[in-house]
Scaffold this active site. Structure first.
Site, PDB file in Angstrom:
ATOM      1  CG  ASP A  63      18.495  -8.695  -3.249  1.00 24.76           C
ATOM      2  OD1 ASP A  63      18.443  -9.758  -3.897  1.00 24.76           O
ATOM      3  OD2 ASP A  63      19.455  -7.894  -3.302  1.00 24.76           O
ATOM      4  CG  ASN A  86      19.070 -12.878  -6.526  1.00 20.45           C
ATOM      5  OD1 ASN A  86      18.881 -11.745  -6.064  1.00 20.45           O
ATOM      6  ND2 ASN A  86      18.723 -13.202  -7.751  1.00 20.45           N
ATOM      7  CG  ASP A 109      14.981 -12.614  -4.595  1.00 21.52           C
ATOM      8  OD1 ASP A 109      14.565 -13.008  -3.492  1.00 21.52           O
ATOM      9  OD2 ASP A 109      16.160 -12.249  -4.795  1.00 21.52           O
ATOM     10  CG  ASP A 122      -3.418  -2.281 -13.088  1.00 21.23           C
ATOM     11  OD1 ASP A 122      -2.974  -1.738 -12.074  1.00 21.23           O
ATOM     12  OD2 ASP A 122      -3.213  -1.843 -14.244  1.00 21.23           O
ATOM     13  CD  GLU A 176      -5.744   0.858  -9.762  1.00 23.97           C
ATOM     14  OE1 GLU A 176      -5.039   1.829  -9.492  1.00 23.97           O
ATOM     15  OE2 GLU A 176      -5.649   0.262 -10.852  1.00 23.97           O
TER      16      GLU A 176
HETATM   17  C1  GLC Z   1      -2.706   0.907 -11.773  1.00 26.14           C
HETATM   18  C2  GLC Z   1      -1.493   0.556 -10.957  1.00 26.14           C
HETATM   19  C3  GLC Z   1      -0.403   1.513 -11.273  1.00 26.14           C
HETATM   20  C4  GLC Z   1      -0.086   1.414 -12.738  1.00 26.14           C
HETATM   21  C5  GLC Z   1      -1.339   1.604 -13.592  1.00 26.14           C
HETATM   22  C6  GLC Z   1      -1.111   1.164 -15.004  1.00 26.14           C
HETATM   23  O1  GLC Z   1      -3.193   2.152 -11.442  1.00 26.14           O
HETATM   24  O2  GLC Z   1      -1.816   0.538  -9.596  1.00 26.14           O
HETATM   25  O3  GLC Z   1       0.752   1.293 -10.515  1.00 26.14           O
HETATM   26  O4  GLC Z   1       0.854   2.379 -13.082  1.00 26.14           O
HETATM   27  O5  GLC Z   1      -2.413   0.833 -13.122  1.00 26.14           O
HETATM   28  O6  GLC Z   1      -0.985  -0.228 -15.081  1.00 26.14           O
END
Ligand code: GLC
Length: 570
Positions: free
Chosen positions: A20, A22, A28, A198, A278
């Protein structure tokens, strides 16, 4: 020739919690820039930046309200460019988090979409009429409750796999695809090196919106979690199996593969970029060339105990399931999982387990992903009061447990800490100063700082100490960088029945180098025989002081919890 992302070690930064600058209690970009030299010195090659976009923060940034900008609390687009330049100047690549499945409910697209049934953006999201006075079907949100939210303005329901503040985009609408591919090009044109994708699996859902047969509810899931607590069974694997039944029509539809192929083609318009998924399904590697470059090996971390047998079985399954040409990708923690020491430590040998875990990441075949703070041994911080929680997942679990299962607030808090993810997202611990040097003294940080910063779990103290975990990280990362077999070697398991230790070879054809790796996951010393033909190994790295720098492979002594790497000679 390997691509950069096959050789790289990635480091995940959760921007809210890194530094952080600021003094508003929130991390940030300026704070990250300030610590790029630290990361360079640590020895990582690439950063995965968790979402840095404007967001109302219902899901800690994974609910995006503007895909082509920077959250004001993190900085400006110009500052982002400076961050990218500064990282590149140090030969550190940067990949961003790309959330395709859903936007924030405050994204202008959704605000338009919900405004009337005939709005041009109506079909950008998934709207349906209710059935029998309730939602369109019995689908659940993985974050609890129905996956449908009634919207009184237009009298229909919209679909959300995650929170109701995260409406799912309708990827069957070509305009959605076009808009999102423009987002992808926007960042790639700016020079980012790729994306961590994601929630890949949930992008499409069954077009017929069929009801699930399973009646397994979220409360059942929490009950199951309680019932198997503390057992060795592998809680995460169990939940995985259960949620598999619950979400059959909501995940991993074949259409996702077509989309990944199209996305790959967009990314391939730019040289040298990477897509990391993911995803639970290894099938998102496609044929090894046409979908994602990397898919996290999540099964490896889905256990309460890392044992040699567990790792061997995982490697056997994973490596044999990869399509030709595909490259593995390993990790043991991230912003959704417990901290490594809290997860895999045994309370007695935590320092040793932290070292074993890193050694595993850096010696197994594949691209490793590390999570900020693991290099100093940050641990989970269970929160003491529901008012401190920021993760909606934990907050919801708390209320569900009290209201639906009649649990006491104390019990519910314990489970909410387990289910919720705040515990692993606390501020980075830079020094033994107040607020761990994350924010200036006296500032209220967005999540509490783990008080163990004052007991040596911080960067400044560990930088000075050659025996610290941080020094171990630096050392082993440097060893990996200069040891070709650890990067491009194949993986050959040895002593496959050994219960105490994991032993394997990494053999590099390109360099001719072969390394023997032994990770003793027990406190028992070993005397190991790997060769009857008089060959020897030259020490490359050990976590212990070894009396000799060369040992016969027929009688290799290995100490308790030793991490041993030797190069085969002779
Ligand atoms: C993925 C992310 C997680 C998020 C989910 C919804 O699993 O890693 O943190 O809550 O997607 O976007």
């Amino acid at each position: 020739m390997l691509a950069w992302w096959q050789k790289a070690v990635f480091y995940q930064i959760y921007p809210r919690s890194f530094a952080d600058r600021n003094g508003d209690g929130i991390g940030d970009l300026a704070g990250i820039i300030e610590h790029l030299d630290y990361l360079k010195d640590l020895g990582i090659d690439a950063i995965w930046l968790s979402p840095h976009y404007p967001s109302p923060q219902f899901d800690c940034g994974y609910d995006i309200s503007d895909y082509e900008n920077v959250a004001p609390e993190y900085g400006t687009l110009d500052e982002f460019k400076r961050f990218l330049d500064e990282a590149h100047r140090r030969d550190i690549r940067v990949i961003l988090d790309l959330v395709l499945n859903h936007t924030s409910h405050l994204h202008p697209w959704f605000i338009e979409s919900r405004s009337s049934r005939d709005n041009p953006k109506r079909d950008w999201y998934i709207w349906r009429d209710g059935k029998d006075g309730g939602p369109p079907n019995n689908w659940y949100s993985i974050f609890g409750g129905s996956a449908w939210e009634y919207d009184p303005t237009t009298g229909q329901y919209y679909y959300h796999f995650f929170l109701k503040e995260q409406p799912d985009l309708n990827w069957r609408n070509p305009k959605v695809k076009e808009a999102m591919f423009n987002v992808v090009r926007f960042w790639l044109n700016m020079g980012v090196d790729g994306f961590r994708l994601d929630a890949v699996g949930t992008i499409f859902e069954d077009p017929d919106f069929r009801d699930h047969r399973s009646r397994f509810t979220q409360a059942d899931l929490y009950k199951a979690l309680l019932a198997i607590r503390g057992e060795e069974k592998g809680r995460a694997a169990y939940l995985q199996e259960k949620t598999g039944e619950m979400f059959r029509y909501q995940r991993d539809l074949p259409e996702v593969h077509d989309l990944m192929q199209e996305l790959r083609a967009v990314v391939d318009e730019f040289p040298d970029r990477v897509l990391v998924g993911e995803a639970d399904d290894i099938a998102y590697y496609g044929d090894g060339t046409n979908e994602l470059h990397l898919v996290f090996n999540f099964p490896l971390m889905r256990t309460d105990r890392l044992t040699p047998a567990w790792v061997r079985a995982n490697q056997q399954d994973r490596l044999s399931a990869l399509p030709p040409g595909a490259w593995p990708c390993n990790t043991l923690s991230n912003h959704d999982s417990p901290r490594i020491i809290s997860h895999f430590g045994d309370g007695e040998h935590d320092a040793e387990w932290a070292r074993i875990c890193l050694a595993l990441m850096l010696t197994l075949k594949g691209t490793p992903f590390l999570y900020y703070g693991e290099e100093i041994g940050m641990t989970n911080l269970p929160l003491e009061d529901i008012g401190q929680f920021r993760d909606t997942l934990g907050i919801r679990a708390y209320h569900t447990l009290i209201q639906e299962l009649g649990m006491s607030p104390t019990e519910a808090l314990a489970i909410a800490n387990e289910v919720g993810r705040d515990k692993c997202r606390t501020p980075m611990q830079w020094a033994s100063a107040p607020n761990a040097g994350f924010s200036p003294a006296g500032v209220q940080t967005w999540l509490p700082v783990n008080p163990n910063y004052a007991q040596g779990v911080n960067v400044a103290d560990q930088t000075e100490d050659p025996n610290s975990l941080l020094s171990f990280y630096r050392h082993l990362l440097a060893v990996r960088r200069r040891t070709p077999a650890l990067i491009d070697g194949d993986y050959v398991p040895l002593h496959e029945d050994a219960e105490d230790y994991l032993a394997f070879l990494r053999r590099s054809e390109a360099s001719g180098q072969s390394c023997l790796i032994v990770l003793n996951m027990s406190d028992r010393p070993q005397k190991l025989d790997f060769d009857k033909n008089g060959r020897a190994a030259r020490l490359i790295f050990s976590s212990r002081d070894r009396p000799t720098s060369e040992d016969p492979l027929s009688a290799l002594p290995i100490g308790p919890f030793e991490v041993y790497i030797g190069e085969l000679i002779g």
